[in-house]
Design a protein around this motif. Structure first.
Motif, short mmCIF file in Angstrom:
data_model
loop_
_atom_site.label_atom_id
_atom_site.label_comp_id
_atom_site.label_asym_id
_atom_site.label_seq_id
_atom_site.Cartn_x
_atom_site.Cartn_y
_atom_site.Cartn_z
N GLY A 213 -25.55 17.76 -9.68
CA GLY A 213 -24.59 17.59 -10.84
C GLY A 213 -24.91 17.64 -12.10
N ASP A 214 -23.96 17.98 -13.15
CA ASP A 214 -24.00 18.04 -14.40
C ASP A 214 -23.73 16.69 -15.09
OD1 ASP A 214 -24.97 20.91 -14.38
OD2 ASP A 214 -22.97 21.33 -13.93
N THR A 215 -22.51 16.15 -14.26
CA THR A 215 -21.80 14.95 -14.74
C THR A 215 -21.56 14.11 -13.59
OG1 THR A 215 -20.26 14.21 -16.04
CG2 THR A 215 -19.56 15.96 -14.78
N PHE A 216 -21.84 12.77 -13.71
CA PHE A 216 -21.79 11.71 -12.61
C PHE A 216 -20.57 10.68 -12.82
CE2 PHE A 216 -25.79 13.59 -12.88
CZ PHE A 216 -26.25 14.01 -11.59
N CYS A 217 -19.73 10.66 -11.92
CA CYS A 217 -18.27 9.84 -11.99
C CYS A 217 -18.45 8.58 -11.63
CB CYS A 217 -17.35 10.76 -11.61
SG CYS A 217 -15.59 9.79 -11.60
N LEU A 218 -17.87 7.54 -12.29
CA LEU A 218 -17.51 6.15 -11.88
C LEU A 218 -16.04 5.77 -12.11
CD1 LEU A 218 -20.40 4.02 -13.76
CD2 LEU A 218 -20.14 4.43 -11.47
N HIS A 219 -15.51 5.18 -11.04
CA HIS A 219 -14.04 5.00 -11.37
C HIS A 219 -13.73 3.61 -11.76
CE1 HIS A 219 -13.85 7.78 -8.22
NE2 HIS A 219 -12.59 7.99 -8.50
N SER A 220 -12.75 3.43 -13.07
CA SER A 220 -12.52 2.30 -13.34
C SER A 220 -11.57 1.22 -12.51
CB SER A 220 -11.80 2.48 -14.70
OG SER A 220 -10.39 2.95 -14.43
N ASP A 221 -11.18 1.95 -11.48
CA ASP A 221 -10.41 0.96 -10.49
C ASP A 221 -11.48 0.26 -9.55
OD1 ASP A 221 -10.60 3.25 -9.13
OD2 ASP A 221 -9.23 3.11 -8.04
N GLN A 222 -12.82 0.59 -9.61
CA GLN A 222 -13.49 -0.20 -8.90
C GLN A 222 -13.51 -1.94 -9.32
OE1 GLN A 222 -16.06 -0.58 -6.31
NE2 GLN A 222 -17.20 1.02 -6.78
N PRO A 223 -13.42 -2.76 -8.44
CA PRO A 223 -13.50 -4.28 -8.99
C PRO A 223 -14.45 -4.47 -9.83
CG PRO A 223 -12.74 -3.82 -6.69
CD PRO A 223 -13.07 -2.63 -7.09
N GLN A 224 -15.85 -3.91 -9.61
CA GLN A 224 -16.87 -4.37 -10.31
C GLN A 224 -17.32 -3.04 -11.42
OE1 GLN A 224 -19.90 -6.26 -7.56
NE2 GLN A 224 -18.68 -5.14 -6.27
N ALA A 225 -16.17 -2.29 -11.65
CA ALA A 225 -16.59 -1.21 -12.57
C ALA A 225 -17.44 -1.48 -13.92
CB ALA A 225 -15.25 -0.52 -13.10
N ALA A 226 -17.09 -2.48 -14.53
CA ALA A 226 -17.94 -2.70 -15.60
C ALA A 226 -19.44 -3.18 -15.33
CB ALA A 226 -17.48 -3.50 -16.63
N SER A 227 -19.60 -4.02 -14.48
CA SER A 227 -20.96 -4.41 -14.01
C SER A 227 -21.93 -3.30 -13.36
CB SER A 227 -20.94 -5.76 -13.09
OG SER A 227 -19.99 -5.51 -11.95
N PHE A 228 -20.87 -2.64 -12.69
CA PHE A 228 -21.54 -1.01 -12.12
C PHE A 228 -22.09 -0.50 -13.13
CE2 PHE A 228 -20.86 0.83 -7.77
CZ PHE A 228 -20.73 -0.14 -6.89
N ALA A 229 -21.32 -0.06 -14.14
CA ALA A 229 -21.78 0.76 -15.04
C ALA A 229 -22.84 0.34 -16.09
CB ALA A 229 -20.68 0.95 -16.21
N LYS A 230 -23.05 -1.17 -16.27
CA LYS A 230 -23.96 -1.91 -17.12
C LYS A 230 -25.27 -1.74 -16.01
CE LYS A 230 -25.21 -6.11 -19.15
NZ LYS A 230 -24.77 -7.47 -19.41
#
Length: 244
Positions: A213-230
């Motif tokens: 991959g060149d870019t990797f996706c996270l979904h904002s509708d994931q209930p833990q989206a912000a903690s996932f990203a952090k």
């Protein structure tokens, strides 16, 4: 040090956008059809600029009832017009705020439809060529859009998902399946590291699939989206992988 792009589907009405912007590098902003509206788009553009995050369009089908995730019949001509309408709205807001569009990533059912149907993939590419051929397309490594976009000379970035599971043909496990979403951040990290370091992914049937991959996706509708990203940003940094 390895450098990667983390993109996020955003401005879709979930409460994590402001926090997410601290940890991602590309924002796929909903353009008002499957989700979002003029105020949400403007607010999200401003957040992206404040956090030096690349701004991209996230156009979808005109289907708020199903959040743009239900396939429906649409002609290439209608798709072309639908896309230009959405591109134009986000472009105007972004320009007025002093930014510029960097990329386009289709949403939901449309994401899969243009990857499976040649005529729709061509319509998608023609909409970008005639709007702004310098825009980058974020799309799956396998399928029609990747092939046709490359043949048209467009800039293509292969997208891999951090929080979705895969089938052995390279497609995503359908959302109606219980294991379609990766809900544990440790598992998301494991999948990301495997793709980044070994260019492969473990599929739902425990087989390996070559995947880069060149870019990797996270979904904002994931209930833990912000903690996932952090969490992912911190742990990737510990592996000498930087998000930018």
């Amino acid at each position: 040090m390895t450098f990667i792009d983390i993109n996020c589907d955003i401005a879709e009405g979930f409460p994590y956008d402001q926090e997410l912007m601290k940890y991602i590098s590309s924002a796929n902003i909903a353009c008002g059809f499957h989700a979002g509206d003029h105020q949400t788009m403007r607010r999200t553009v401003k957040l992206a600029l404040e956090n030096s995050v690349k701004i991209g369009g996230h156009p979808g089908l005109d289907d708020r009832k199903n959040f743009g995730r239900k396939k429906r019949n649409i002609s290439p001509e209608d798709l072309y017009s639908l896309l230009l309408f959405q591109f134009g709205a986000l472009f105007a807001i972004t320009k007025a705020e002093g930014g510029h569009l960097h990329h386009i990533k289709a949403h939901g059912a449309l994401y899969h439809m243009i990857n499976e149907e040649v005529d729709l993939a061509k319509a998608f590419c023609h909409s970008i060529i005639n709007f702004d051929p310098h825009l980058t397309i974020y799309c799956p490594p396998y399928g029609q859009l990747h092939t046709i976009g490359n043949s048209f000379g467009l800039t293509i970035k292969k997208e891999v998902f951090a929080d979705r599971t895969y089938r052995k043909d390279g497609s995503l496990v359908p959302r109606e399946k219980e294991h379609a979403m990766i809900t544990r951040k440790e598992e998301a990290l494991k999948q990301l590291l495997l793709v980044i370091t070994e260019e492969k992914v473990m599929c739902e049937d425990n087989t390996e699939l070559a995947l880069s991959g060149d870019t990797f996706c996270l979904h904002s509708d994931q209930p833990q989206a912000a903690s996932f990203a952090k969490y992912l940003r911190k742990q990737l940094g510990n592996h000498q992988i930087r998000i930018m």
